[in-house]
Design an enzyme around this catalytic site. Structure first.
Site, PDB file in Angstrom:
ATOM      1  N   GLU A 279       0.825  -1.209   0.000  1.00  0.00           N
ATOM      2  CA  GLU A 279       0.000   0.000   0.000  1.00  0.00           C
ATOM      3  C   GLU A 279       0.856   1.256   0.000  1.00  0.00           C
ATOM      4  O   GLU A 279       0.508   2.260  -0.635  1.00  0.00           O
ATOM      5  CB  GLU A 279      -0.936  -0.007   1.218  1.00  0.00           C
ATOM      6  CG  GLU A 279      -1.942  -1.139   1.240  1.00  0.00           C
ATOM      7  CD  GLU A 279      -2.842  -1.164   0.013  1.00  0.00           C
ATOM      8  OE1 GLU A 279      -3.097  -0.080  -0.569  1.00  0.00           O
ATOM      9  OE2 GLU A 279      -3.270  -2.265  -0.388  1.00  0.00           O
ATOM     10  N   HIS A 282       2.080   2.688  -3.406  1.00  0.00           N
ATOM     11  CA  HIS A 282       1.223   3.588  -4.180  1.00  0.00           C
ATOM     12  C   HIS A 282       1.546   5.046  -3.857  1.00  0.00           C
ATOM     13  O   HIS A 282       1.485   5.910  -4.740  1.00  0.00           O
ATOM     14  CB  HIS A 282      -0.250   3.298  -3.876  1.00  0.00           C
ATOM     15  CG  HIS A 282      -0.710   1.962  -4.356  1.00  0.00           C
ATOM     16  ND1 HIS A 282      -0.572   1.555  -5.662  1.00  0.00           N
ATOM     17  CD2 HIS A 282      -1.310   0.919  -3.711  1.00  0.00           C
ATOM     18  CE1 HIS A 282      -1.080   0.344  -5.811  1.00  0.00           C
ATOM     19  NE2 HIS A 282      -1.515  -0.072  -4.631  1.00  0.00           N
ATOM     20  N   GLU A 358      -0.624  -1.900  -9.567  1.00  0.00           N
ATOM     21  CA  GLU A 358      -0.663  -2.891  -8.492  1.00  0.00           C
ATOM     22  C   GLU A 358       0.501  -3.873  -8.613  1.00  0.00           C
ATOM     23  O   GLU A 358       1.062  -4.306  -7.598  1.00  0.00           O
ATOM     24  CB  GLU A 358      -1.992  -3.647  -8.516  1.00  0.00           C
ATOM     25  CG  GLU A 358      -3.210  -2.796  -8.211  1.00  0.00           C
ATOM     26  CD  GLU A 358      -3.216  -2.246  -6.796  1.00  0.00           C
ATOM     27  OE1 GLU A 358      -2.547  -2.842  -5.925  1.00  0.00           O
ATOM     28  OE2 GLU A 358      -3.895  -1.231  -6.551  1.00  0.00           O
TER      29      GLU A 358
END
Length: 423
Positions: A279, A282, A358
């Site tokens: 996470e 990102h 991703e």
């Protein structure tokens, strides 16, 4: 004429539903390639036979509902246009008050209520299926509370958007789309800023992570990634779902690192650190800002096409649709139908970009943690708990998956390990 077009559109929708059912349940191939049999991507290595069957059945049903729901929305908007329902809502609004903003509020309320009632059966079916497969843990009353909250949040946001949009249509008859695009930029950024502190708490309770030792490890990762975070937040999701999730949300000073309590319960600390590193990637790779940039480009062309199509459709079919001018509130269902169609059309592109980001985040996480075993086990648990297909059909992947498939994610980890051994 209206009845004829209604019958044709309903028949087209039913034929589409039949095609999708046959494709998803009989034609689509989700079997694992022989090359991956026995590997970490093989469901047989981390699921029992019952879980594999449940994941296949659940995925097929949810995929069918997904593909049916968006055209159902188009059908709804089309029918209320050709039967003059939208024009009736506008007349009610104009006959009730003289103020333009209040007319918009009344019109939008009736349109929103109608949409809620029309779409509710599909929403309820989706809830019941998730409940029967033990994905959802919500009681009906809790689920309805979220649905009602969702209705009012969407209504208030739509009121702001529609009020500004139709004011622009009246003032700039040809270039309203350009003015709307320019105003959408600061509005989008503002919404991203306030989402974590104003909107998200309406649905769930957020509080500082109770496990301070784990929080220290996560913040240490954040420090290595140059993420300005002082706290990690935990959200109580176990009352709603058994699924797992974690994310970094917000922009600027409102950035938050958030973990679902289900993730804390079902993953080990090492697995959680891998998920959090993913996470954080990102943030590090500026995916939020890249996303804003892509949104600006796509929304520019999307609004231009919407304006052009609305102008042409109203000019040629105003009697059929019961809409005399684009700037009339009764044209809103047409605007919503066109934008929904355009969003669906470009979803393969936006999903491809998301899958690429991703994949980058997965690679960043494995490089940051160096823990291949925890990476693999976390993905396997995500797949097992969520009853997701490891290798979904191509059409499903293209239109539904903003993340790489589990087959792609797990095989990437295996390839990464092979690359490291060669170095």
């Amino acid at each position: 004429m209206a009845r004829k077009w209604a019958l044709r559109s309903i028949l087209a929708y039913l034929l589409l539903g039949l095609f999708l059912y046959v494709y998803l349940f009989f034609l689509a191939d989700s079997t694992l390639p022989e090359t991956y049999k026995g590997s970490s991507a093989d469901p047989a290595t981390f699921m029992n036979n019952k879980e594999i069957l449940l994941s296949e059945d659940f995925s097929k049903i949810k995929n069918l509902l997904f593909f049916l729901s968006t055209p159902y929305e188009w059908l709804f908007y089309f029918l209320i246009l050709i039967f003059g329902v939208s024009r009736v809502f506008e007349k009610w609004a104009r006959g009730t008050v003289k103020n333009g903003f209040l007319q918009t509020a009344i019109f939008l309320f009736w349109l929103s209520i109608s949409s809620f009632v029309a779409i509710f059966p599909l929403q309820y079916i989706s809830y019941k299926i998730s409940k029967s497969y033990h994905i959802s843990t919500q009681t009906f009353s809790m689920w309805m509370k979220d649905e009602i909250t969702d209705f009012w949040v969407n209504y208030l946001l739509m009121f702001i958007i529609v009020s500004v949009l139709y004011a622009l249509m009246k003032r700039f008859k040809q270039r309203w789309w350009l003015a709307a695009w320019a105003l959408s930029v600061p509005f989008t950024i503002f919404m991203m800023f306030v989402q974590p502190v104003l909107i998200d708490p309406l649905y769930n309770d957020f509080y500082p992570l109770k496990d301070k030792a784990l929080e220290e490890q996560i913040l240490s990762l954040a420090d290595r990634a140059d993420i300005p975070a002082d706290h990690v937040f935990e959200v109580d999701m176990s009352e709603k779902t058994n699924s797992l999730n974690a994310y970094v949300t917000g922009v600027g000073s409102n950035s938050r690192i958030v973990l679902w309590d289900t993730t804390l319960e079902k993953l080990t600390d090492k697995e959680i650190l891998f998920v959090m590193a993913h996470e954080m990637a990102h943030y590090v790779e500026k995916h939020i800002y890249i996303g804003i940039g892509i949104y600006l480009v796509l929304s520019f062309f999307g609004l231009f096409l919407t304006a052009k199509l609305m102008r042409g459709i109203v000019a040629n079919h105003s009697d059929d649709l019961k809409v005399s001018k684009v700037s009339n509130l009764s044209s809103l269902p047409l605007f919503l139908m066109i934008t929904s169609m355009l969003l669906f059309t470009i979803s393969p592109l936006s999903n491809w970009i998301s899958r690429y980001q991703e994949t980058r985040a997965d690679r960043y996480a494995i490089e940051m943690t160096g823990d291949k075993e925890s990476a693999i086990s976390s993905f396997q648990k995500l797949s097992k708990v969520g009853l997701s297909q490891v290798n979904p059909p191509l059409l499903v992947k293209i239109f539904r998956y903003g993340h790489p498939t589990m087959l792609e994610r797990l095989s990437m980890l295996e390839e990464y390990e092979a690359e490291k051994k060669k170095e």
